[in-house]
Enzyme design. Structure first.
Site, PDB file in Angstrom:
ATOM      1  N   CYS A 194      -5.736   1.303   5.818  1.00  0.00           N
ATOM      2  CA  CYS A 194      -6.189  -0.013   6.269  1.00  0.00           C
ATOM      3  C   CYS A 194      -5.510  -0.386   7.590  1.00  0.00           C
ATOM      4  O   CYS A 194      -4.611   0.317   8.057  1.00  0.00           O
ATOM      5  CB  CYS A 194      -5.904  -1.067   5.198  1.00  0.00           C
ATOM      6  SG  CYS A 194      -4.181  -1.586   5.118  1.00  0.00           S
ATOM      7  N   CYS A 241      -1.608  -0.913   7.310  1.00  0.00           N
ATOM      8  CA  CYS A 241      -0.870   0.350   7.249  1.00  0.00           C
ATOM      9  C   CYS A 241      -0.949   1.081   8.585  1.00  0.00           C
ATOM     10  O   CYS A 241       0.018   1.734   8.991  1.00  0.00           O
ATOM     11  CB  CYS A 241      -1.393   1.226   6.121  1.00  0.00           C
ATOM     12  SG  CYS A 241      -0.965   0.570   4.491  1.00  0.00           S
ATOM     13  N   HIS A 290       0.828  -1.206   0.000  1.00  0.00           N
ATOM     14  CA  HIS A 290       0.000   0.000   0.000  1.00  0.00           C
ATOM     15  C   HIS A 290       0.870   1.267   0.000  1.00  0.00           C
ATOM     16  O   HIS A 290       2.022   1.244   0.433  1.00  0.00           O
ATOM     17  CB  HIS A 290      -0.921   0.002   1.219  1.00  0.00           C
ATOM     18  CG  HIS A 290      -2.041  -0.985   1.096  1.00  0.00           C
ATOM     19  ND1 HIS A 290      -2.960  -1.217   2.081  1.00  0.00           N
ATOM     20  CD2 HIS A 290      -2.390  -1.807   0.055  1.00  0.00           C
ATOM     21  CE1 HIS A 290      -3.836  -2.136   1.673  1.00  0.00           C
ATOM     22  NE2 HIS A 290      -3.507  -2.508   0.461  1.00  0.00           N
ATOM     23  N   GLU A 322       0.802   3.937   1.843  1.00  0.00           N
ATOM     24  CA  GLU A 322       1.272   4.399   3.162  1.00  0.00           C
ATOM     25  C   GLU A 322       2.509   3.625   3.590  1.00  0.00           C
ATOM     26  O   GLU A 322       3.494   4.203   4.069  1.00  0.00           O
ATOM     27  CB  GLU A 322       0.180   4.208   4.217  1.00  0.00           C
ATOM     28  CG  GLU A 322      -1.132   4.911   3.916  1.00  0.00           C
ATOM     29  CD  GLU A 322      -2.120   4.008   3.176  1.00  0.00           C
ATOM     30  OE1 GLU A 322      -1.745   3.359   2.179  1.00  0.00           O
ATOM     31  OE2 GLU A 322      -3.294   3.965   3.600  1.00  0.00           O
TER      32      GLU A 322
HETATM   33 ZN   LIG Z   1      -2.966  -0.255   3.745  1.00  0.00          ZN
END
Ligand SMILES: [Zn+2]
Length: 164
Positions: free
Chosen positions: A103, A106, A77, A79
């Site tokens: 999420c 992260c 992801h 992040e």
């Molecule tokens: Zn994430």
């Protein structure tokens, strides 16, 4: 007298996060992230994509089917990429700008890195267990959560020599 239409810090860093997302090869979701320190200096940026060496043309971008044939098994992801891209720099006290609420995975990385604030635009997955778990951890860890109300909803850039 100074220009009046200049970008606020928040709009600027959110725009950098969204611009970074434009680098993503993911056909369904493009999420960029921008990490900024207390002096309003960008420490790192990232976007969602496969790890280095994992070809965008060979690994799957599918969202459904056998886990091994979906992107979820492989994608990093935005992040997390932003946190990893700064190569161990101390992010204590930083804030992270993201278009979409992070999420739970992260969130773990955000908390452990010392980031103290998440500034986001959309919380469209608020009702999912993933985001509920994310908020539970971020709140427990004392990370501030700020939904940005942009001053500028449209920021246009043209890559045209005649404009310079
Ligand atoms: Zn994430």
């Amino acid at each position: 007298m100074k220009r009046q239409e200049y970008l606020s810090w928040d709009d600027y860093f959110m725009a950098v996060a969204l611009l970074s997302g434009k680098r993503s090869k993911d056909p369904s979701t493009q999420v960029g992230a921008c990490i900024v320190n207390e002096n309003n200096i960008i420490e790192s940026i990232g976007y969602n994509g496969f790890p280095k060496g994992c070809s965008d043309d060979e690994f799957p971008w599918e969202r459904e089917g056998d886990t091994l044939n979906t992107k979820y098994a492989y994608v990093v992801h935005g992040e997390l990429n932003a946190i990893l891209n700064c190569k161990g720099k101390d992010l204590t006290g930083c804030r992270i700008y993201v278009g979409l609420f992070p999420c739970n995975e992260c969130a773990k990385a955000i908390i452990q890195s010392g980031i103290k604030e998440v500034v986001y635009l959309s919380d469209k997955y608020a009702e999912t267990d993933i985001v509920k778990a994310s908020k539970r951890m971020l709140n427990a860890a004392g990370v501030k959560l700020t939904q940005l109300e942009p001053e500028h909803f449209k920021i246009e850039l043209s890559l045209d020599k005649s404009l310079i």
